[in-house]
Design a protein around this motif. Structure first.
Motif, PDB file in Angstrom:
ATOM      1  N   VAL A   1      31.694  42.427  29.256  1.00 13.36           N
ATOM      2  CA  VAL A   1      32.880  43.036  30.093  1.00 13.36           C
ATOM      3  C   VAL A   1      33.603  43.600  29.352  1.00 13.36           C
ATOM      4  O   VAL A   1      34.151  43.052  28.321  1.00 13.36           O
ATOM      5  N   ASP A   2      33.986  44.811  29.488  1.00 11.63           N
ATOM      6  CA  ASP A   2      35.151  45.665  28.679  1.00 11.63           C
ATOM      7  C   ASP A   2      35.995  46.162  29.340  1.00 11.63           C
ATOM      8  O   ASP A   2      35.830  47.185  30.044  1.00 11.63           O
ATOM      9  N   VAL A   3      37.221  45.718  29.232  1.00 13.21           N
ATOM     10  CA  VAL A   3      38.538  46.107  29.666  1.00 13.21           C
ATOM     11  C   VAL A   3      39.041  47.332  28.822  1.00 13.21           C
ATOM     12  O   VAL A   3      39.281  46.913  27.755  1.00 13.21           O
TER      13      VAL A   3
ATOM     14  N   GLY B   1      23.113  41.660  43.065  1.00 15.28           N
ATOM     15  CA  GLY B   1      22.632  42.811  43.202  1.00 15.28           C
ATOM     16  C   GLY B   1      23.617  43.748  42.349  1.00 15.28           C
ATOM     17  O   GLY B   1      24.597  43.261  41.653  1.00 15.28           O
ATOM     18  N   CYS B   2      23.346  44.972  42.266  1.00 15.54           N
ATOM     19  CA  CYS B   2      23.893  46.002  41.608  1.00 15.54           C
ATOM     20  C   CYS B   2      25.261  46.156  42.059  1.00 15.54           C
ATOM     21  O   CYS B   2      26.166  46.109  41.257  1.00 15.54           O
ATOM     22  N   TYR B   3      25.532  46.632  43.349  1.00 13.52           N
ATOM     23  CA  TYR B   3      26.747  46.664  43.932  1.00 13.52           C
ATOM     24  C   TYR B   3      27.604  45.511  43.767  1.00 13.52           C
ATOM     25  O   TYR B   3      28.780  45.444  43.324  1.00 13.52           O
ATOM     26  N   PRO B   4      26.918  44.175  44.284  1.00 14.79           N
ATOM     27  CA  PRO B   4      27.966  43.097  43.954  1.00 14.79           C
ATOM     28  C   PRO B   4      28.169  42.879  42.536  1.00 14.79           C
ATOM     29  O   PRO B   4      29.504  42.500  42.145  1.00 14.79           O
ATOM     30  N   THR B   5      27.577  43.206  41.513  1.00 13.83           N
ATOM     31  CA  THR B   5      27.992  42.839  40.122  1.00 13.83           C
ATOM     32  C   THR B   5      29.049  43.690  39.839  1.00 13.83           C
ATOM     33  O   THR B   5      30.184  43.355  39.392  1.00 13.83           O
ATOM     34  N   ALA B   6      29.050  45.151  40.037  1.00 14.13           N
ATOM     35  CA  ALA B   6      30.231  46.090  39.787  1.00 14.13           C
ATOM     36  C   ALA B   6      31.662  45.517  40.667  1.00 14.13           C
ATOM     37  O   ALA B   6      32.601  45.604  40.154  1.00 14.13           O
ATOM     38  N   THR B   7      31.238  45.395  41.910  1.00  8.42           N
ATOM     39  CA  THR B   7      32.310  45.144  42.626  1.00  8.42           C
ATOM     40  C   THR B   7      33.143  43.839  42.334  1.00  8.42           C
ATOM     41  O   THR B   7      34.338  43.405  42.255  1.00  8.42           O
ATOM     42  N   GLN B   8      32.172  42.687  42.242  1.00  6.75           N
ATOM     43  CA  GLN B   8      32.880  41.170  41.938  1.00  6.75           C
ATOM     44  C   GLN B   8      33.645  41.500  40.644  1.00  6.75           C
ATOM     45  O   GLN B   8      34.781  40.945  40.480  1.00  6.75           O
ATOM     46  N   LEU B   9      33.025  41.755  39.565  1.00 13.34           N
ATOM     47  CA  LEU B   9      33.928  41.929  38.275  1.00 13.34           C
ATOM     48  C   LEU B   9      35.109  42.614  38.313  1.00 13.34           C
ATOM     49  O   LEU B   9      35.881  42.190  37.804  1.00 13.34           O
ATOM     50  N   GLY B  10      34.802  43.724  39.209  1.00 14.40           N
ATOM     51  CA  GLY B  10      36.257  44.474  39.232  1.00 14.40           C
ATOM     52  C   GLY B  10      37.159  43.838  39.981  1.00 14.40           C
ATOM     53  O   GLY B  10      38.522  43.683  39.650  1.00 14.40           O
ATOM     54  N   PHE B  11      37.119  42.973  41.104  1.00 12.11           N
ATOM     55  CA  PHE B  11      38.046  42.385  41.891  1.00 12.11           C
ATOM     56  C   PHE B  11      38.518  41.071  41.540  1.00 12.11           C
ATOM     57  O   PHE B  11      39.493  40.482  41.663  1.00 12.11           O
ATOM     58  N   LEU B  12      37.702  40.388  40.482  1.00 10.83           N
ATOM     59  CA  LEU B  12      37.783  39.006  40.344  1.00 10.83           C
ATOM     60  C   LEU B  12      39.139  38.591  39.747  1.00 10.83           C
ATOM     61  O   LEU B  12      39.860  37.586  40.144  1.00 10.83           O
ATOM     62  N   PRO B  13      39.690  39.179  38.641  1.00  7.60           N
ATOM     63  CA  PRO B  13      40.939  38.866  38.358  1.00  7.60           C
ATOM     64  C   PRO B  13      42.110  38.959  39.167  1.00  7.60           C
ATOM     65  O   PRO B  13      42.961  37.972  39.262  1.00  7.60           O
ATOM     66  N   LEU B  14      41.910  39.905  40.186  1.00  6.02           N
ATOM     67  CA  LEU B  14      42.995  40.108  41.140  1.00  6.02           C
ATOM     68  C   LEU B  14      42.764  38.973  42.244  1.00  6.02           C
ATOM     69  O   LEU B  14      43.851  38.197  42.692  1.00  6.02           O
ATOM     70  N   ILE B  15      41.552  38.585  42.680  1.00  4.02           N
ATOM     71  CA  ILE B  15      41.373  37.720  43.665  1.00  4.02           C
ATOM     72  C   ILE B  15      41.712  36.116  43.221  1.00  4.02           C
ATOM     73  O   ILE B  15      42.336  35.458  43.739  1.00  4.02           O
ATOM     74  N   GLU B  16      41.198  36.015  41.983  1.00  2.00           N
ATOM     75  CA  GLU B  16      41.259  34.438  41.384  1.00  2.00           C
ATOM     76  C   GLU B  16      42.739  34.198  41.505  1.00  2.00           C
ATOM     77  O   GLU B  16      43.203  33.009  41.386  1.00  2.00           O
TER      78      GLU B  16
ATOM     79  N   ILE C   1      35.683  48.602  32.798  1.00  5.94           N
ATOM     80  CA  ILE C   1      36.935  48.308  33.859  1.00  5.94           C
ATOM     81  C   ILE C   1      37.932  48.831  33.398  1.00  5.94           C
ATOM     82  O   ILE C   1      38.313  48.810  32.126  1.00  5.94           O
ATOM     83  N   SER C   2      38.716  49.471  34.298  1.00  4.53           N
ATOM     84  CA  SER C   2      40.166  49.674  34.112  1.00  4.53           C
ATOM     85  C   SER C   2      40.738  49.452  35.466  1.00  4.53           C
ATOM     86  O   SER C   2      40.290  49.570  36.452  1.00  4.53           O
ATOM     87  N   VAL C   3      42.137  49.281  35.200  1.00  4.05           N
ATOM     88  CA  VAL C   3      42.878  49.061  36.419  1.00  4.05           C
ATOM     89  C   VAL C   3      44.283  49.840  36.322  1.00  4.05           C
ATOM     90  O   VAL C   3      44.825  50.126  35.431  1.00  4.05           O
ATOM     91  N   PHE C   4      44.429  50.298  37.596  1.00  6.89           N
ATOM     92  CA  PHE C   4      45.695  51.204  37.778  1.00  6.89           C
ATOM     93  C   PHE C   4      46.638  50.853  38.865  1.00  6.89           C
ATOM     94  O   PHE C   4      46.139  49.936  39.975  1.00  6.89           O
ATOM     95  N   ARG C   5      47.838  51.326  38.696  1.00  9.98           N
ATOM     96  CA  ARG C   5      48.861  50.959  39.989  1.00  9.98           C
ATOM     97  C   ARG C   5      49.448  52.501  40.121  1.00  9.98           C
ATOM     98  O   ARG C   5      50.515  52.622  39.675  1.00  9.98           O
ATOM     99  N   PRO C   6      48.645  53.311  40.957  1.00 12.16           N
ATOM    100  CA  PRO C   6      49.172  54.716  41.091  1.00 12.16           C
ATOM    101  C   PRO C   6      50.739  54.757  41.605  1.00 12.16           C
ATOM    102  O   PRO C   6      50.937  54.011  42.523  1.00 12.16           O
TER     103      PRO C   6
END
Lengths: 343, 343, 343, 343
Positions: free
Chosen positions: D270-272, D148-163, D292-297
């Motif tokens: 996928v473009d970081v 699904g569309c939501y699952p694609t965006a969400t999984q690709l964002g979380f995967l590096p952290l989860i794996e 994708i981008s990643v932050f640690r505010p």
């Protein structure tokens, strides 16, 4: 691969050239200039291009540009007329998306654009790049003036009627609606989302710079000066021009549908829609196509033509590439074969 | 407090009546009907009204409605003509925001609306509720027909020219742009955001139901039948109508600005803007006002009038309340004094 | 009639003050200032106000302003802190819609706003104008600091949970979406329709100026410093803020709905919606209201609060007027009783 | 040329497949089905496709479809599971853009989708088509379930952290914003322009069908069941999903940027983005890419990931074609090389 340069690549027509040229099999963009963004990567400014180009903006420089075979000017009026003569002299084919070379009567040009024209000789040689009218001349052009967005939609809609002398040439009305990208990427308050969304307005009713350009083209087609009322409107969308054109038929006329179909039968980028259709600008979004339909409401003597383009494509960057393809003897449709984006 | 009922309160004109009447000091909404939403609280359907009403939709019922002094019909055509006669007979003043009582020629009405008119006697007595033309008649009306949205914007723009016989009455052109709320709250694919945003199109060019209504009004003003080409457009915004009107001046005419200003000097809800202005629909958003400006481009013989309203207010619910105020001898502006919402 | 002045009336909060005050029965706007627009009529700049005011922008002048009983500052940070002290000294009640007096820790203020605070004494006396927390203090305020738009939506959503110590105060998450008017009327490229419509993005994830303000308010409510991750987003609409707030419940908790309803039972401008509702920003468009709903998805230990306001009304001009009403002993809802505009 | 069929071609994913496949050098669309539109030309329904296809909708028919080598299902759930088994048996590779084969636990599937699954054997063999996780399995797939569309965006964002087990897997938060096209082309009142533009809202906070799909994917990556709060939002734009993802870092962690870049270094779609960037959905409009981008505010222990896709491309039709390319051993990027459309 044809080496290509772009002068003034930070605006919307500039990025649209880049987007379209990224899919063109026969060209390589070598130089892209911007005084204000020197050294900035183009994909930092336009992240949609990430992965497609490895280029930075440079300061405009005739030496570098003259290494190119074709140079596009995606600049405000007044820029191309200063740099183009030397480039043309060095054998570069110049394609101006701005207004410097569109109007043949340079006094008229000066009135509307508020400056002297500095390159009258080149202006005299420039070819007006509406392929549906001027294809043969475009083939040999060294200096190509791309039509404005309003003039493209308006001329393509009126041409079959004017060329066949079916309507009163003294009383043409063009009520034309443009998306906000037609106003460019300048930081103008009037183009803010909060000022231009959820609203509709006419502007420049007293006179707009595209008026003399449209009149010039239609007058040539008519073989005498036309009379035109042109009212542009700002529409709350990014892309798209919808021209609603009104003419008075001289005689009761049937067969307008067939006339339009015949006129554009061999044109790859004009689509006469089935009778009764209403072209939507979204059907041409991102594509180099003009969709047209023609009506005679209540079988009366007023003819109504609807004409829709994407102002950034058939009204600017796409038409510029179409012209380049013709000038270089390439397939006229190369790089322009994709469909519009719905929804 | 005048007791008020609303038939058909689930559509956009219904909720707009409720929004405006919530600020009206002289009325109390007692009944609101909807067959499909019986028992639903109006603020469950329209949360913007939470805290303003304690009302549920009920099934339309003549008994309950005849307890009211005024009943608004915010219904599709064909509904009011069935229920209004009995209400009027019982002394209720009926204000129809729909199309049943706008057209005097009932054969013409039947042609355009595709059904027989079931209430010809009441239709003959109905008053057309354009206060700028009909204020005296409205004062005594029992059955009031509110003008359509396109007809309001178009007539107010053309009237000063037509009444003074300044333009060729046979060749009027109205190019009118409407927001999507004009299509109502029906679940039509064409009104989806994905179909109607980021796009512009004309529709019903061959003939739209508001055409005979506009012609009727302008013909009355002209004292003879007018010729009109009317092209409606769907514009990607919620609210707003922008009419761009074209006429051919019979003689070179100065003083158009003064003519318009004089015509509407005493009108509380028509605003002739300073010469050279371009009214934006957002300047009338939510307000019961028509802003107009007039141009003679290039000092030629074509006159261009720009006319902007909020289709749900001066084009529907606001004008209905203005009419109610007149009918009941209230301050004509009561409940309608707020400014439009910019941005 | 309370005489009112507005400093910095050309921005969106300025025009919104004017729109709302035009319907306020107890005030008269006497002075409105703008350095850049001196001499311009306010209704030339904002045609929606035509017929509502007969005022021109003047250069800010303490003499003229001190004739007013209340002065609103609708200015960027740094302006009010320079002019307010003298006005307060002369007995004027000052209501700042900007950021100068929101943060009590002036060192922290300087860090985030990049300048020295020039009015520390007045800052110490300033009252933070969130009526749902500070009503008593507001009554006696001479210097009133209106909350920011993000802080209003976020604090009102979190307060019932924080005050009752139901959630882990160290791990609050506020994912907040704002319309583009939150960025003001400045001519920024990022706020162009072509840049901000048909798109969604987060911004300032690394740190936004409203972060310390929200933390200050919630820390006071918690009685200790809270930890907050705040991510603002730019949403393609003119008006509206939607806060989606996440907290970790310390214990399994029922009765959240009742808790919220009880907390805001007497608040005229906070509307706790029925359980299961999802507030839409359009339901508060143009109205001084915050609509809230609360969820515990899957009955898990994460609580989700949804909070919607119009950033220009409850998030700015409306809340400022609400504060003024309290400060002057008027009906708190005067001028703010109208419903939101749907559609 | 690979012969391709499309079942259910009238919706937005169907027309997007057609738009993209028109530029694919290796396929030919032979069959397109729609019960309701039988006999209608696809370019009458979608005029953007005029000149690109000469096809009519036909009634779904297994015989005709089994002449194809690949069949896409762009249908609501419940359709593919009935027709796919016979097609797979006949050797057709089936690619389902709907939900029938995404969830491995069929009891769970039944709970969320409200019907029995009629094809459990094929469901067991189906491959979940997220190439960034499953490329090897996709190569050999006969039955492919597009995410699904939501699952694609969400999984690709979380995967590096989860794996890499960097965040607390029990407390994931996904605040995700979707354009209205995610709701499909159905004539729902909630998707009308007048209901969904100029507004923002959350929906289905209590539970959305994409929740179990996302949890399944992330749980596999984590090696144990994850806890997830997922709040979808309706955003006033046509296309685009923006996921804002929150996780609690187990330990202070530097190098998140490098981690993400390494994870996706070889992924074509996928473009970081550079550190500090905020991806806009418009940068992916029309393109098969996830930015994708990643932050640690504030250098705190909350990590924020931003992930943007076009829901109709990388979230549906584009990813389906990417999967088809992998399944047929073609260049994975064929037909998907064009840039997004800005503005």
């Amino acid at each position: 691969m044809i080496k290509v340069g772009i002068v003034g690549g930070t605006g919307y027509t500039g990025v649209e050239l880049l987007r379209l040229l990224a899919n063109h099999s026969g060209v390589s963009v070598e130089v892209i200039t911007s005084r204000s963004e020197e050294g900035v990567r183009i994909d930092d400014m336009y992240p949609n291009l990430r992965g497609h180009y490895d280029l930075q903006f440079t300061v405009p420089d005739v030496e570098a540009l003259s290494e190119c075979e074709a140079v596009f000017f995606a600049t405000p009026h007044g820029v191309a007329m200063k740099m183009a003569p030397e480039l043309v002299e060095r054998g570069v084919k110049v394609i101006d998306l701005g207004a410097d070379f569109r109007i043949k009567d340079l006094e008229l040009w000066s009135q509307w654009y508020g400056m002297e024209h500095t390159s009258p000789e080149l202006a005299a040689k420039a070819v007006y790049g509406l392929p549906e009218v001027n294809r043969e001349a475009i083939k040999g052009a060294q200096m190509l003036a791309c039509p404005g967005c309003y003039p493209t939609a308006t001329q393509l809609g009126f041409l079959p009627l004017i060329e066949n002398k079916l309507i009163d040439h003294r009383r043409l009305i063009a009520d034309v609606k443009s998306g906000v990208s037609g106003a460019g990427r300048g930081a103008n308050i009037g183009s803010l989302l909060c000022e231009s969304s959820e609203s509709m307005k006419a502007y420049a009713v007293a006179g707009h710079r595209h008026l003399p350009e449209i009149k010039q083209g239609l007058s040539e087609a008519a073989g005498r000066p036309v009379g035109l009322t042109f009212v542009p409107h700002l529409t709350p969308m990014i892309r798209g021009i919808h021209a609603t054109l009104y003419g008075k038929l001289k005689d009761p006329t049937d067969g307008l549908q067939e006339l339009f179909e015949a006129r554009y039968a061999d044109e790859p980028f004009v689509d006469v829609m089935p009778a009764g259709s209403h072209p939507e600008t979204r059907s041409v979004k991102g594509a180099n196509i003009c969709r047209i339909s023609v009506f005679r409401p209540q079988n009366d003597d007023t003819v109504v033509v609807l004409s829709a383009i994407d102002n950034l494509v058939k009204g600017a960057a796409g038409q510029a590439i179409q012209n380049m393809n013709i000038m270089f003897g390439l397939d006229e449709a190369e790089g322009l074969k994709h469909a519009g984006m719905m929804p």
